[in-house]
Design a protein around this motif. Sequence first.
Motif, short mmCIF file in Angstrom:
data_model
loop_
_atom_site.label_atom_id
_atom_site.label_comp_id
_atom_site.label_asym_id
_atom_site.label_seq_id
_atom_site.Cartn_x
_atom_site.Cartn_y
_atom_site.Cartn_z
N PHE A 1 -5.40 10.92 -9.29
CA PHE A 1 -5.04 10.89 -7.87
C PHE A 1 -6.18 10.35 -7.02
O PHE A 1 -5.95 9.53 -6.12
N ASN A 2 -7.41 10.78 -7.30
CA ASN A 2 -8.57 10.31 -6.52
C ASN A 2 -8.77 8.81 -6.69
O ASN A 2 -9.11 8.10 -5.73
N TYR A 3 -8.57 8.31 -7.91
CA TYR A 3 -8.68 6.86 -8.13
C TYR A 3 -7.66 6.11 -7.29
O TYR A 3 -7.97 5.12 -6.65
N THR A 4 -6.42 6.61 -7.31
CA THR A 4 -5.35 5.95 -6.55
C THR A 4 -5.66 5.96 -5.06
O THR A 4 -5.51 4.95 -4.37
N MET A 5 -6.12 7.12 -4.57
CA MET A 5 -6.48 7.24 -3.15
C MET A 5 -7.57 6.24 -2.78
O MET A 5 -7.49 5.55 -1.76
N ARG A 6 -8.60 6.16 -3.62
CA ARG A 6 -9.73 5.27 -3.32
C ARG A 6 -9.30 3.81 -3.36
O ARG A 6 -9.71 3.01 -2.51
N LYS A 7 -8.46 3.46 -4.33
CA LYS A 7 -8.01 2.07 -4.42
C LYS A 7 -7.16 1.69 -3.21
O LYS A 7 -7.28 0.59 -2.68
N VAL A 8 -6.31 2.62 -2.77
CA VAL A 8 -5.51 2.38 -1.57
C VAL A 8 -6.42 2.18 -0.37
O VAL A 8 -6.23 1.26 0.43
N TRP A 9 -7.44 3.05 -0.24
CA TRP A 9 -8.35 2.95 0.89
C TRP A 9 -9.12 1.63 0.88
O TRP A 9 -9.26 0.96 1.91
N LEU B 1 0.82 -1.20 0.00
CA LEU B 1 0.00 0.00 0.00
C LEU B 1 0.86 1.26 0.00
O LEU B 1 1.97 1.27 0.54
N LEU B 2 0.35 2.33 -0.60
CA LEU B 2 1.04 3.61 -0.59
C LEU B 2 0.73 4.34 0.71
O LEU B 2 -0.43 4.41 1.12
N ASP B 3 1.76 4.87 1.36
CA ASP B 3 1.51 5.65 2.57
C ASP B 3 1.30 7.11 2.21
O ASP B 3 1.33 7.48 1.02
N ASN B 4 1.08 7.96 3.20
CA ASN B 4 0.78 9.37 2.95
C ASN B 4 1.91 10.09 2.21
O ASN B 4 1.67 10.91 1.33
N ASP B 5 3.14 9.77 2.57
CA ASP B 5 4.29 10.41 1.91
C ASP B 5 4.35 10.02 0.43
O ASP B 5 4.63 10.86 -0.44
N GLU B 6 4.08 8.74 0.16
CA GLU B 6 4.13 8.27 -1.24
C GLU B 6 2.98 8.86 -2.06
O GLU B 6 3.14 9.16 -3.24
N LEU B 7 1.81 9.03 -1.42
CA LEU B 7 0.70 9.68 -2.13
C LEU B 7 1.02 11.14 -2.39
O LEU B 7 0.70 11.68 -3.47
N LEU C 1 -16.44 5.07 9.03
CA LEU C 1 -15.12 5.68 9.18
C LEU C 1 -15.16 7.20 9.06
O LEU C 1 -14.16 7.86 9.36
N GLU C 2 -16.30 7.76 8.64
CA GLU C 2 -16.44 9.21 8.65
C GLU C 2 -16.38 9.75 10.08
O GLU C 2 -16.12 10.94 10.29
N LEU C 3 -16.61 8.89 11.05
CA LEU C 3 -16.58 9.31 12.45
C LEU C 3 -15.17 9.61 12.93
O LEU C 3 -14.98 10.00 14.08
N ARG C 4 -14.17 9.40 12.07
CA ARG C 4 -12.81 9.78 12.43
C ARG C 4 -12.66 11.30 12.44
O ARG C 4 -11.74 11.82 13.07
N ASP C 5 -13.54 11.99 11.75
CA ASP C 5 -13.48 13.46 11.68
C ASP C 5 -14.23 14.04 12.87
O ASP C 5 -15.47 14.10 12.86
N ILE D 1 -7.96 -5.43 3.70
CA ILE D 1 -6.93 -6.10 4.51
C ILE D 1 -7.30 -6.03 5.99
O ILE D 1 -7.21 -7.02 6.72
N GLY D 2 -7.76 -4.83 6.42
CA GLY D 2 -8.14 -4.68 7.82
C GLY D 2 -9.26 -5.62 8.22
O GLY D 2 -9.22 -6.25 9.29
N LEU D 3 -10.27 -5.75 7.37
CA LEU D 3 -11.39 -6.66 7.66
C LEU D 3 -10.94 -8.12 7.59
O LEU D 3 -11.41 -8.95 8.37
N SER D 4 -10.05 -8.41 6.66
CA SER D 4 -9.61 -9.80 6.47
C SER D 4 -8.85 -10.34 7.68
O SER D 4 -8.83 -11.55 7.90
N PHE D 5 -8.24 -9.47 8.46
CA PHE D 5 -7.56 -9.92 9.67
C PHE D 5 -8.55 -10.53 10.67
O PHE D 5 -8.16 -11.31 11.54
N TYR D 6 -9.82 -10.19 10.54
CA TYR D 6 -10.85 -10.71 11.45
C TYR D 6 -11.59 -11.90 10.86
O TYR D 6 -12.48 -12.46 11.50
N ASP D 7 -11.21 -12.27 9.65
CA ASP D 7 -11.80 -13.44 9.00
C ASP D 7 -11.06 -14.69 9.44
O ASP D 7 -10.15 -15.17 8.76
N GLU D 8 -11.44 -15.22 10.60
CA GLU D 8 -10.70 -16.34 11.18
C GLU D 8 -10.76 -17.60 10.32
O GLU D 8 -9.84 -18.40 10.30
#
Length: 442
Positions: free
Chosen positions: A159-167, A83-89, A252-256, A173-180
């Motif tokens: 840029f928006n496409y890349t951002m969305r694909k990264v997200w 995944l691309l991090d903030n610096d790479e984006l 995840l909008e609740l992060r704001d 990946i985050g959800l898959s960690f809970y897929d036991e």
Amino acid sequence: MELDPDIVKEFENLEVATEKPSEEELCSFDEEAPLKATPQLQHHTYSTIPKFFHAPPPAHNTLRQNLRKEAHSLFLQKRSQELLDNDELGALWTLLEKHCTQVTPLGQQLIDYDDYLKLLEAVSAKCKKYVTARLYAKLLCHSMYPANFAGKVEIASIFNYTMRKVWLTQGRIGLSFYDEIGQGYLREIDMENYIIDIIPTLAQISSCVQPSFQSFYVCTVVKKFFFFLDPLHTGRIRIRDILASGLLTELLELRDEEAPKETQELNWFSMPSVLTVYGNYLNLDKDHNGMLSKQELAGYGTGTLTSVFLDRVFDECRTFDGEMDYKTFLDFVLALDNRHEPQSLHYLFRILDVQHKGYLTAQTLHYFFKGIQEQISAVNAEAVNFEDLKDEIFDMVKSKDPFKITLQDLINCGQAETVVSILIEFHKFWAYENREDGSHNV
């Protein structure tokens, strides 16, 4: 490509077995055993058919279970590193601006394909997986710029496409960690664990949720995911459906933490919204036993849900000694608050389908209309002719069968919310009856 004549002959001579296998044969079946050729299957290619399904290891096989989990974890970690991090984006955006070909009078920065190829040479190896020639072609097909800007795409779109694909990848990946189980879906307990773990990252929630209320908050959040993504109550939802639904984005909008209060109140997952739902539940619970009886639920909303409808709710929905718990109440609220959605119509149709035939008839409509008639009499209002109402409903639905209304008919007609509402709630029925003269009060 022509088939091998020997294979064709084998299939022509193949006999289909119709005799049911014995219990001994079934018990002796071993899915791990190699495929054995029968007298009718002698061709050498049959012994090399690859196995296309690998069942999860049984629960008692601890070694294989642990090995599977470790392999799954390592795979997800490897994908995370891609995944691309903030610096790479940020670096990508800088390069996009550097290779900008033209700026429109409105300030949009465009890039043509020649400069795009130069961009591809300049970006990092990780970026090349996102910024591709295929992406440029897709964006160009949807470009709406006039002829003097033809053949160019906006760098913001790239840029928006890349951002969305990264997200999206990050979310998967985050959800898959809970897929036991590792099968691409989450059970209710998996989803609960995920929500509990991300609460500290939700700025709007972490600062105000009390430990004693956390379980109710998690329950309220998870219920919406399962109501909309598991209408058949299979007990699991696919990770890809979670990502495609937009529900995770809403959560995840609740992060704001600086989001306006009005926006928070419209978000089911926000604390004000959850407290409203939970507060309604507590207010309805007059005897304070933590459950809702039929009489208590009758006070929901405007208090004009018909007794016939409420009887059916308690017939069809899960109750405990004739009373409704908070989880069942959440399904009820989600269904009534989203009557235009197919999942809600699925819930409400099950209530309306008294005889479980898979369709509604004039007799079914009359059964629910009796509840409306009771409330018409209670307020001494002018009686309504059922035959006229029935004709109006069938006209609105335009069902394939003029005497039956199926769930699909309701979904297709675009008037399902109105149809359902005038059958189950007197307040909605009266508003519909008096829609032309504006007399909504009784």
